[in-house]
Design a protein around this motif. Structure first.
Motif, PDB file in Angstrom:
ATOM      1  N   GLY A  57       0.737  -1.287  -0.068  1.00 50.40           N
ATOM      2  CA  GLY A  57      -0.015   0.040  -0.099  1.00 50.40           C
ATOM      3  C   GLY A  57       0.748   1.321  -0.107  1.00 50.40           C
ATOM      4  N   GLY A  58       2.110   1.330  -0.093  1.00 44.29           N
ATOM      5  CA  GLY A  58       2.659   2.218  -0.340  1.00 44.29           C
ATOM      6  C   GLY A  58       2.973   3.021   1.203  1.00 44.29           C
ATOM      7  N   ARG A  59       2.704   2.391   2.075  1.00 46.03           N
ATOM      8  CA  ARG A  59       2.777   2.926   3.509  1.00 46.03           C
ATOM      9  C   ARG A  59       3.959   2.219   4.455  1.00 46.03           C
ATOM     10  N   ALA A  60       4.640   2.877   5.099  1.00 48.08           N
ATOM     11  CA  ALA A  60       5.826   2.149   5.909  1.00 48.08           C
ATOM     12  C   ALA A  60       5.826   3.109   7.266  1.00 48.08           C
ATOM     13  N   CYS A  61       6.228   2.300   8.290  1.00 48.30           N
ATOM     14  CA  CYS A  61       6.402   2.952   9.704  1.00 48.30           C
ATOM     15  C   CYS A  61       7.677   3.498   9.332  1.00 48.30           C
ATOM     16  N   PRO A  62       8.150   4.584  10.556  1.00 48.08           N
ATOM     17  CA  PRO A  62       9.392   5.053  10.267  1.00 48.08           C
ATOM     18  C   PRO A  62      10.607   4.143  10.519  1.00 48.08           C
ATOM     19  N   GLN A  63      10.354   3.054  11.180  1.00 47.04           N
ATOM     20  CA  GLN A  63      11.574   2.139  11.062  1.00 47.04           C
ATOM     21  C   GLN A  63      11.800   1.407   9.746  1.00 47.04           C
ATOM     22  N   CYS A  64      10.887   1.335   9.073  1.00 47.53           N
ATOM     23  CA  CYS A  64      11.048   0.471   7.657  1.00 47.53           C
ATOM     24  C   CYS A  64      11.049   1.686   6.524  1.00 47.53           C
ATOM     25  N   ALA A  65      10.671   2.984   6.735  1.00 46.52           N
ATOM     26  CA  ALA A  65      10.628   4.050   5.812  1.00 46.52           C
ATOM     27  C   ALA A  65      12.114   4.102   5.153  1.00 46.52           C
ATOM     28  N   GLU A  73      21.659  -6.661  -2.128  1.00 50.24           N
ATOM     29  CA  GLU A  73      22.141  -8.069  -2.753  1.00 50.24           C
ATOM     30  C   GLU A  73      21.618  -9.110  -1.732  1.00 50.24           C
ATOM     31  N   ARG A  74      20.962 -10.047  -2.719  1.00 51.11           N
ATOM     32  CA  ARG A  74      20.137 -11.037  -2.040  1.00 51.11           C
ATOM     33  C   ARG A  74      21.262 -11.899  -0.805  1.00 51.11           C
ATOM     34  N   GLY A  75      20.545 -11.978   0.247  1.00 55.70           N
ATOM     35  CA  GLY A  75      21.650 -12.573   1.379  1.00 55.70           C
ATOM     36  C   GLY A  75      22.216 -11.521   2.103  1.00 55.70           C
ATOM     37  N   ASN A  76      22.293 -10.315   1.823  1.00 55.91           N
ATOM     38  CA  ASN A  76      22.696  -9.321   2.571  1.00 55.91           C
ATOM     39  C   ASN A  76      21.628  -8.188   2.934  1.00 55.91           C
ATOM     40  N   GLY A  77      22.209  -7.521   3.980  1.00 59.21           N
ATOM     41  CA  GLY A  77      21.199  -6.405   4.588  1.00 59.21           C
ATOM     42  C   GLY A  77      20.032  -6.861   5.224  1.00 59.21           C
ATOM     43  N   PRO A  78      19.266  -5.965   5.761  1.00 60.15           N
ATOM     44  CA  PRO A  78      18.027  -6.088   6.637  1.00 60.15           C
ATOM     45  C   PRO A  78      16.992  -7.026   5.712  1.00 60.15           C
ATOM     46  N   THR A  79      16.334  -7.902   6.688  1.00 66.28           N
ATOM     47  CA  THR A  79      15.299  -8.811   6.065  1.00 66.28           C
ATOM     48  C   THR A  79      13.936  -8.426   6.720  1.00 66.28           C
ATOM     49  N   PRO A  80      13.037  -8.446   6.044  1.00 66.68           N
ATOM     50  CA  PRO A  80      11.596  -8.202   7.044  1.00 66.68           C
ATOM     51  C   PRO A  80      11.151  -9.296   7.269  1.00 66.68           C
ATOM     52  N   PRO A  81      10.165  -9.418   8.172  1.00 67.77           N
ATOM     53  CA  PRO A  81       9.416  -8.487   8.882  1.00 67.77           C
ATOM     54  C   PRO A  81      10.549  -7.840  10.159  1.00 67.77           C
ATOM     55  N   HIS A  83       9.499  -5.658  12.561  1.00 70.91           N
ATOM     56  CA  HIS A  83       8.538  -5.947  13.720  1.00 70.91           C
ATOM     57  C   HIS A  83       7.364  -6.572  13.634  1.00 70.91           C
ATOM     58  N   PRO A  84       6.502  -6.718  14.846  1.00 69.98           N
ATOM     59  CA  PRO A  84       5.175  -7.198  14.587  1.00 69.98           C
ATOM     60  C   PRO A  84       4.259  -6.244  13.685  1.00 69.98           C
ATOM     61  N   ASN A  85       3.411  -6.915  12.783  1.00 70.93           N
ATOM     62  CA  ASN A  85       2.666  -6.188  11.732  1.00 70.93           C
ATOM     63  C   ASN A  85       3.298  -5.498  10.623  1.00 70.93           C
ATOM     64  N   CYS A  86       4.651  -5.926  10.541  1.00 75.18           N
ATOM     65  CA  CYS A  86       5.436  -5.402   9.266  1.00 75.18           C
ATOM     66  C   CYS A  86       4.672  -5.922   7.934  1.00 75.18           C
TER      67      CYS A  86
END
Length: 110
Positions: A57-65, A73-81, A83-86
């Motif tokens: 929906g194009g909306r993101a919380c401040p933590q994910c924005a 690159e696949r396998g690197n960096g943060p991976t969702p979720p 937080h809860p309800n991410c």
């Protein structure tokens, strides 16, 4: 060929010049590939998949924005979720294939 993608850290982006038709992969000889599948892996010694951080929906919380629209690159960096309800996900957007000499021999878009 230098394989450093900018800072090389999380969220760095490879060359993002898109082919005329993003539904068709491109090859280094200028010819178009008939499909989006990766090339014969016998010519590739390093295969890289780039993923884009997206949110529903194009909306993101401040933590994910801070990650929305960034490429990893696949396998690197943060991976969702994160937080809860991410509602975020990482979606494959581009693949690249490198030869033993480090040359990019093929690439394509998902």
């Amino acid at each position: 060929m230098n394989l450093d993608y900018g800072s090389g850290g999380p969220g760095s982006r490879p060359d993002q010049s898109r082919p005329t038709n993003p539904d068709v992969g491109i090859s280094t000889d200028g010819g178009e590939r008939a499909d989006e599948s990766p090339p014969d892996t016998r010519t590739c010694v390093r295969y890289v998949v780039w993923e884009e951080w997206r949110t529903a929906g194009g909306r993101a919380c401040p933590q994910c924005a801070v990650f929305v629209g960034e490429w990893f690159e696949r396998g690197n960096g943060p991976t969702p979720p994160l937080h809860p309800n991410c509602d975020c996900e990482r979606v494959a957007v581009k693949w690249e294939c490198y030869s033993t000499s480090g040359e990019r021999v093929d690439e394509g878009w998902y």
